[in-house]
Design an enzyme around this catalytic site. Structure first.
Site, PDB file in Angstrom:
ATOM      1  N   TYR A 166       0.825  -1.207   0.000  1.00 45.08           N
ATOM      2  CA  TYR A 166       0.000   0.000   0.000  1.00 45.08           C
ATOM      3  C   TYR A 166       0.860   1.258   0.000  1.00 45.08           C
ATOM      4  O   TYR A 166       2.014   1.251   0.448  1.00 45.08           O
ATOM      5  CB  TYR A 166      -0.921   0.029   1.229  1.00 45.08           C
ATOM      6  CG  TYR A 166      -0.177   0.242   2.536  1.00 45.08           C
ATOM      7  CD1 TYR A 166       0.055   1.533   3.026  1.00 45.08           C
ATOM      8  CD2 TYR A 166       0.299  -0.832   3.277  1.00 45.08           C
ATOM      9  CE1 TYR A 166       0.748   1.736   4.207  1.00 45.08           C
ATOM     10  CE2 TYR A 166       0.989  -0.640   4.443  1.00 45.08           C
ATOM     11  CZ  TYR A 166       1.214   0.645   4.913  1.00 45.08           C
ATOM     12  OH  TYR A 166       1.914   0.832   6.075  1.00 45.08           O
ATOM     13  N   PHE A 176       2.128   9.679   3.988  1.00 44.18           N
ATOM     14  CA  PHE A 176       2.403   9.403   5.397  1.00 44.18           C
ATOM     15  C   PHE A 176       2.962   8.003   5.630  1.00 44.18           C
ATOM     16  O   PHE A 176       3.592   7.760   6.656  1.00 44.18           O
ATOM     17  CB  PHE A 176       1.159   9.631   6.269  1.00 44.18           C
ATOM     18  CG  PHE A 176       0.016   8.691   6.006  1.00 44.18           C
ATOM     19  CD1 PHE A 176      -0.009   7.425   6.561  1.00 44.18           C
ATOM     20  CD2 PHE A 176      -1.057   9.097   5.222  1.00 44.18           C
ATOM     21  CE1 PHE A 176      -1.075   6.566   6.331  1.00 44.18           C
ATOM     22  CE2 PHE A 176      -2.132   8.249   4.995  1.00 44.18           C
ATOM     23  CZ  PHE A 176      -2.134   6.970   5.544  1.00 44.18           C
ATOM     24  N   ASP A 177       2.769   7.058   4.702  1.00 42.41           N
ATOM     25  CA  ASP A 177       3.308   5.717   4.934  1.00 42.41           C
ATOM     26  C   ASP A 177       3.245   4.900   3.650  1.00 42.41           C
ATOM     27  O   ASP A 177       2.421   5.172   2.760  1.00 42.41           O
ATOM     28  CB  ASP A 177       2.514   5.004   6.028  1.00 42.41           C
ATOM     29  CG  ASP A 177       3.243   3.781   6.580  1.00 42.41           C
ATOM     30  OD1 ASP A 177       4.455   3.658   6.331  1.00 42.41           O
ATOM     31  OD2 ASP A 177       2.602   2.964   7.265  1.00 42.41           O
ATOM     32  N   ILE A 196      -7.706  -0.466  10.961  1.00 41.61           N
ATOM     33  CA  ILE A 196      -8.745   0.540  11.122  1.00 41.61           C
ATOM     34  C   ILE A 196      -9.988   0.054  10.382  1.00 41.61           C
ATOM     35  O   ILE A 196      -9.898  -0.700   9.412  1.00 41.61           O
ATOM     36  CB  ILE A 196      -8.274   1.907  10.602  1.00 41.61           C
ATOM     37  CG1 ILE A 196      -7.866   1.825   9.135  1.00 41.61           C
ATOM     38  CG2 ILE A 196      -7.167   2.472  11.461  1.00 41.61           C
ATOM     39  CD1 ILE A 196      -7.506   3.171   8.520  1.00 41.61           C
ATOM     40  N   TYR A 222      -8.563   7.261  11.992  1.00 35.18           N
ATOM     41  CA  TYR A 222      -7.996   7.544  13.306  1.00 35.18           C
ATOM     42  C   TYR A 222      -8.732   8.652  14.044  1.00 35.18           C
ATOM     43  O   TYR A 222      -8.324   9.054  15.136  1.00 35.18           O
ATOM     44  CB  TYR A 222      -6.512   7.889  13.163  1.00 35.18           C
ATOM     45  CG  TYR A 222      -5.686   6.712  12.706  1.00 35.18           C
ATOM     46  CD1 TYR A 222      -5.285   5.736  13.605  1.00 35.18           C
ATOM     47  CD2 TYR A 222      -5.342   6.561  11.369  1.00 35.18           C
ATOM     48  CE1 TYR A 222      -4.544   4.646  13.186  1.00 35.18           C
ATOM     49  CE2 TYR A 222      -4.612   5.475  10.939  1.00 35.18           C
ATOM     50  CZ  TYR A 222      -4.215   4.514  11.848  1.00 35.18           C
ATOM     51  OH  TYR A 222      -3.485   3.441  11.437  1.00 35.18           O
ATOM     52  N   PHE A 239      -5.702   5.178   0.525  1.00 34.91           N
ATOM     53  CA  PHE A 239      -4.789   4.042   0.383  1.00 34.91           C
ATOM     54  C   PHE A 239      -4.887   3.488  -1.032  1.00 34.91           C
ATOM     55  O   PHE A 239      -5.985   3.168  -1.496  1.00 34.91           O
ATOM     56  CB  PHE A 239      -5.130   2.937   1.384  1.00 34.91           C
ATOM     57  CG  PHE A 239      -4.784   3.259   2.801  1.00 34.91           C
ATOM     58  CD1 PHE A 239      -3.519   2.998   3.287  1.00 34.91           C
ATOM     59  CD2 PHE A 239      -5.719   3.828   3.647  1.00 34.91           C
ATOM     60  CE1 PHE A 239      -3.189   3.295   4.601  1.00 34.91           C
ATOM     61  CE2 PHE A 239      -5.419   4.125   4.957  1.00 34.91           C
ATOM     62  CZ  PHE A 239      -4.141   3.865   5.439  1.00 34.91           C
TER      63      PHE A 239
END
Length: 561
Positions: A166, A176-177, A196, A222, A239
């Site tokens: 991802y 962010f990731d 999540i 979140y 994502f």
């Protein structure tokens, strides 16, 4: 008034009372949309929750406030009176990543009261705003399929274990990731609370190899707390997901038969020894191993390879067993090409299989009528044959040569299985003979024959000559001459050289008084006979040597009888 109090008033809409003085030349907010993204999927509407950054200045450029200086975005609901009226109006209709200059007149800002110590009365405010996020409490998960494989035999369900890559961004594209940067997939169970909620729902229904874009509103991500310093509070997440494989701990091995030969008469069972080719891939198609010649048996250097997956197929069959991680390789092959918890797919082509207890299989294709004389041990036979593997791969054929194959049965001139298959045949008979390796060329094989190969012979018997008992090269049809040595000594010189011996034996054959061991080379057989009689190995046979040999033969015949 402190900066914190100003922010509170911005967020809660504690508007100052309108001033009685000159409200200025502006009657409404002036909006300059100086950057509009090419793609605008959504505009901020009344009641939407938004996140944005801003710089606030006066007309002379003096800064009075900035979200950038505080290191945190501003979040709130637009159009419900929680912001100053000018900001409320100026934010409506904005797209994510849109930038605007807003000029807010005093009566739509803080009016004639201002904000003590920060904003003077009747001040016109200038805001530079960038919209970062928009969502609504009525929003649902947004799923866009970017790619879906043509074949999809199974999709993700709750309690499945999945492996996926991802890239994670905020709605404005801020990264962010990413699993790619970690050089490893994200491996987890679905629907068990490890993810999540939005990702749990977004993965459902995916196929291995499918790519999706999943947009998750904050209340499915979140929420108000965010996540550390990388995901701010009330942030929508995007994502881009590539699902690599999926399985369930309760799964067994699944088989898909791609091709089954019409001639399949026997299928493999537990305990059979199998030879097969294979390509091994992960569920996303990544090749991790391939074995095409020599074919592998039931084990190799990597460990045992699931006997379950090979049961029930025929030679020449092609199938794709998909062993799940808990039923796959005991250890990873060299190079660590198989990640942990990976589902493996093998495209298998079965060459042959056999059981150590197998005997020779004989199928008679045609047999002449009235046949009452068949081949026996020691018979000399001529035959044509085609030899192949069970999957049809041709190995040898007597038709490739100028003459048929010749052999004396029972003399170890052919492999044991073929010798067995040639017994009790009539001249003109045709057979198919299936020979397991332990009655063929064994584990090591032979030139042109792979190790542990099951062989298939198509045989046609062309001729047969009756043989002689084992250990004999020549037998008399009746009693031998009373004065054998004198008859054999043609020139009466008291000794028998090879030429005289050969002439005498050929004369007996011509007159039908005896027969030679069948062979394609009678001269060699006669020469062997002479060597057996010539005890002293001096190139001649004496009367004593011939008598001694004759006595030994008589004793052996008596013992056999």
């Amino acid at each position: 008034m402190a900066r914190g109090s100003l922010l509170l008033r911005l967020l809660l809409g504690l508007l100052a009372a309108p001033g009685r003085g000159d409200p200025g030349p502006l009657e409404d907010v002036v909006i300059d949309r100086y950057f509009i993204p090419k793609v605008c999927l959504r505009e901020a509407q009344m009641g939407d929750f938004i996140r944005y950054h801003y710089n606030g200045t006066f007309k002379d450029g003096q800064k009075f406030d900035s979200s950038y200086d505080r290191g945190a975005t501003v979040a709130g609901v637009v159009g419900v009176g929680r912001l100053i009226t000018g900001m409320d109006r100026g934010l409506q209709g904005m797209c994510v990543n849109e930038r605007r200059h807003l000029i807010v007149p005093p009566h739509l800002g803080y009016g004639s009261i201002g904000v003590a110590g920060m904003i003077p009365p009747d001040a016109t405010l200038y805001f530079d705003v960038i919209m970062l996020d928009i969502w609504n409490k009525e929003d649902k998960l947004q799923i866009t399929t970017l790619h879906k494989p043509e074949r999809c035999n199974r999709t993700v369900e709750n309690s499945d274990f999945v492996r996926y890559h991802y890239n994670g961004t905020l709605l404005d594209g801020s990264h962010f990731d990413s699993s790619y940067s970690k050089d490893s997939t994200y491996d987890t169970y679905v629907g068990t609370g490890w993810l999540i909620k939005g990702m749990d729902e977004g993965l459902l229904g995916m196929c291995a190899g499918e790519k999706r874009r999943i947009v998750i509103p904050p209340f499915l991500a979140y929420g108000e707390k965010g996540y550390g310093t990388v995901i701010p509070p009330q942030a929508s997440l995007v994502f881009d997901v590539l699902l690599l494989d999926l399985h369930n701990p309760k799964d067994g091995i699944s088989l898909e038969h791609l091709e089954v030969p019409a001639s399949c008469k026997r299928k493999a069972v537990t305990g059979d020894f199998v030879r097969y080719h294979y390509n091994g891939t992960l569920m996303d198609g990544t090749l991790f191993d391939s074995r095409y010649w020599p074919p592998v048996g039931p084990t190799d250097e990597h460990g045992t390879i699931w006997p379950l997956g090979r049961q029930g197929f025929s030679p020449g069959a092609a199938l794709s067993p998909a062993p799940h991680p808990h039923r796959a390789l005991r250890s990873s092959p060299p190079g660590n090409k198989i990640p942990s918890s990976a589902v493996l797919i093998f495209d298998i082509h079965v060459i042959d299989f056999h059981n150590p207890l197998d005997s020779v299989e004989i199928e008679t294709l045609s047999r002449p009528k009235g046949c009452n004389v068949t081949t026996q041990e020691r018979d000399f036979v001529r035959y044509h044959y085609n030899c192949s593997l069970l999957d049809g791969t041709k190995l040898f054929s007597s038709h490739d040569y100028d003459h048929p194959q010749e052999a004396t049965l029972g003399t170890s001139k052919v492999i044991d299985g073929l010798n067995t298959g040639l017994l009790n045949m009539c001249v003109g008979e045709k057979r198919v003979i299936i020979i397991p390796p332990h009655l063929g060329h064994g584990e090591n094989g032979a030139r042109g024959v792979p190790g542990s190969a099951v062989l298939r012979f198509e045989v046609e018997l062309l001729s047969r000559e009756e043989g002689v008992p084992e250990g004999y090269l020549f037998i008399w049809h009746g009693d031998p001459p009373a004065n054998l040595y004198e008859d054999m000594d043609l020139n009466k010189d008291g000794e028998i050289p090879p030429e005289e011996f050969s002439t005498f034996i050929k004369a007996q054959l011509t007159e039908g008084k005896g027969r030679l061991m069948p062979s394609s080379d009678p001269e060699t057989v006669i020469a062997d006979m002479f060597q057996n009689q010539d005890r002293n190995q001096d190139g001649k046979i004496t009367a004593e040597e011939l008598k001694l040999k004759s006595d030994e033969d008589q004793e052996r015949i008596h013992e056999e009888l």
